[in-house]
Write a protein that holds these residues in place. Sequence first.
Motif, PDB file in Angstrom:
ATOM      1  N   CYS A 432       8.848 -37.087  28.699  1.00 34.49           N
ATOM      2  CA  CYS A 432       9.515 -35.771  28.650  1.00 34.49           C
ATOM      3  C   CYS A 432       8.698 -34.707  27.944  1.00 34.49           C
ATOM      4  N   ASP A 452      14.059 -38.799  30.019  1.00 31.91           N
ATOM      5  CA  ASP A 452      14.529 -39.656  31.112  1.00 31.91           C
ATOM      6  C   ASP A 452      14.488 -41.131  30.748  1.00 31.91           C
ATOM      7  N   ARG A 456      17.892 -43.256  30.934  1.00 28.22           N
ATOM      8  CA  ARG A 456      18.135 -44.416  31.801  1.00 28.22           C
ATOM      9  C   ARG A 456      18.546 -45.628  30.983  1.00 28.22           C
ATOM     10  N   LEU A 482      19.990 -43.033  39.726  1.00 33.50           N
ATOM     11  CA  LEU A 482      19.225 -41.930  39.156  1.00 33.50           C
ATOM     12  C   LEU A 482      18.307 -41.304  40.202  1.00 33.50           C
ATOM     13  N   GLU A 488      22.850 -38.031  36.201  1.00 38.88           N
ATOM     14  CA  GLU A 488      21.950 -37.267  35.351  1.00 38.88           C
ATOM     15  C   GLU A 488      22.363 -37.382  33.890  1.00 38.88           C
TER      16      GLU A 488
END
Length: 698
Positions: A432, A452, A456, A482, A488
Amino acid sequence: MTDAIEDNPYLRDPPTDFEPVESLEPEVAERQVERLRAAIREHDRRYYVENDPIIADRAYDRLFSRLQELEDAFDLTHPDSPTRGVGGEPLEEFETVEHVAPMLSIDQSGEVEDVRAFDERVRRELEAAGYDGEIAYVCEPKFDGVSMVFTYESGRLERAVTRGDGREGDDVTRNARTIGSVPQRLHGDPPEFLAVRGEVYMPKDAFREHNRERIERGEEPFANPRNATAGTIRQLDPSVVAERPLEVFYFDVLEASSLENTHLEALEAFPDYGLRVNDRIERVADIEGAIEYRDRLLEERDGLDYEIDGVVIKVDSREARDELGQTARHDRWAFAYKFPARAEVTTIGDVAVQVGRTGRVTPVALLDPVDVGGVTVSRASLHNPEEIAEKNVNVGDTVRVQRAGDVIPYVEEVVEKGSDGHYELPEHCPICDSVIERDGPLAYCTGGLACDAQLRRSIEYYAGDDGLDLEGLGEKTVRQLLEAGLLESVADLYALPERREALLALEGWGETSVDNLVAEIEASREPALTDFLSALGIPHVGPTTARELAREFGTFEAFRTAAEDRPEELERVDDVGETVAQTIHEFFASDANAAAVDAILEAVDPQESTLESGGDALEGLTFVFTGALEDVTRDEAQAFVEAHGANATSSVSGNTDYLVVGSRPGSTKLEDAEANDVPVIEEAEFFALLESEGLALE
């Protein structure tokens, strides 16, 4: 090179500013397509076979894109066009086909005495057969990849098949077409029919880079290049294969309409056809030359960009091969002289950065595969920046690898420095791009749920065994949701019941699987406070600490108020000291985390804890619940039995006393119960059991 190719305008210094497609006449477009295909095939041959490209990658990409554009616009697709290598619609399964000739195995040994015995047998049997020609050997690296046969008819690739059991294998032609070093049309003057054996492999550098990307995406890396290759070539979706860095070396003729007199002559002809041959192949006069070749290649092994586990020694003469024949399992004219397994000492080829659910950043060494206690290891934990500095570890170093408790590989020490200094973590998260901050010996990504990787893993944890135990929401499913844009955030789980059509459109989903998922999600809207606190993934708050926090504060609102405004109150709970209390406070102080929790609470109502009112009537019993209960929620039932001394676990084992089933129970838990001889009881039987102990769940 033919004159037609030499005159091709797209061969050298090709124009890349093309006229608009809509301005072309069909015959002009067709002529341009023919020239582009011929040029691209020649560029592929020069790149993959000759290792001598004559145009830049960017120019090649523009030619390829133009060909795709013209084929689409004028409906000019063709089975052996270079564009057929970009993938296609996923397959449902592979067709099993019979090989044109048996793909036999190779007799092998790591002992030099066995190699000399092979030579003695070859000479003895050929002498007995009256053969009076030269007995020479061709030596080749023994590639550690996936063996396949590629069949060409009239120069066109017709079929690519895995070895299988040697008699028949899987037809993976569509996948093979995506590999750049697999020509879809042969060059030169090949036999009318040609079936060649090749080894598909993943280069070591490309393997490390691919594993780095998998680790940074939060996916499980491949154990070694061979596993990566095998797993890729059997993908049902050719587009996945096209994205992975596979290559091929061709090493023998399985069947052909015409054959050269010797094996070496056949290999020398392969490049003229566009078939890539390894440059370490040598012809030797006798077996001692083959043994010297093997010893030399063993020394060069670590410097090669492909995995080999020995050398293959083959009789060169076709006539001699025919005299020697085959056994039921292997050719009698070939022998593999194996290398000893690499043991414990290996080289670090790269370092990947793994971001965990809590944001912790862990450096992972990507290794040249090595045998550690009988297990092939290609990655090892470097733990944290402080330990890296202490051991002075870096890319290029030769290191000793051990396995902690026979499970987790780690770098024990540097045996030989191949670099300057030690590895330094990047300043920003590879997922990120948030700042990476140090906390003592550890490092953390500051992105929170905006990262992310953390997102997850947070969803997986929320739905996992230590969270709300939503059956059917494992790692693979979460990743699929995803990638499809259906998730999200954690809160988006509760919007899935309203997105039924989108779920049904996903590969592998049907009415039953969607119904089961919806039932699991709906049943989790009123979770027990213990489960909800654990599911949030707050650092240091696992199931045990969550239970004690629920017991102390009773409601989520009371707990959150303390966490946000009075963290010192958290220290009243067993196992929650000043450091853990501060970590919980910092979790809720994060705007991203607070917003994520608020979004979940719009769909979820954590129940008030009843742990303080329990007893020990159910002490010693272990319950597992599956499916939706009618009179109470599953979370309420779990909290109740825990409040009265029992354990409520998420998976069935030999220690489980009862599996309580509601409507639409999970098939995995039922199968595990049967396998472990665990009693399966319905909701009414569960209430009767409680009543027999003087308990009532209302």
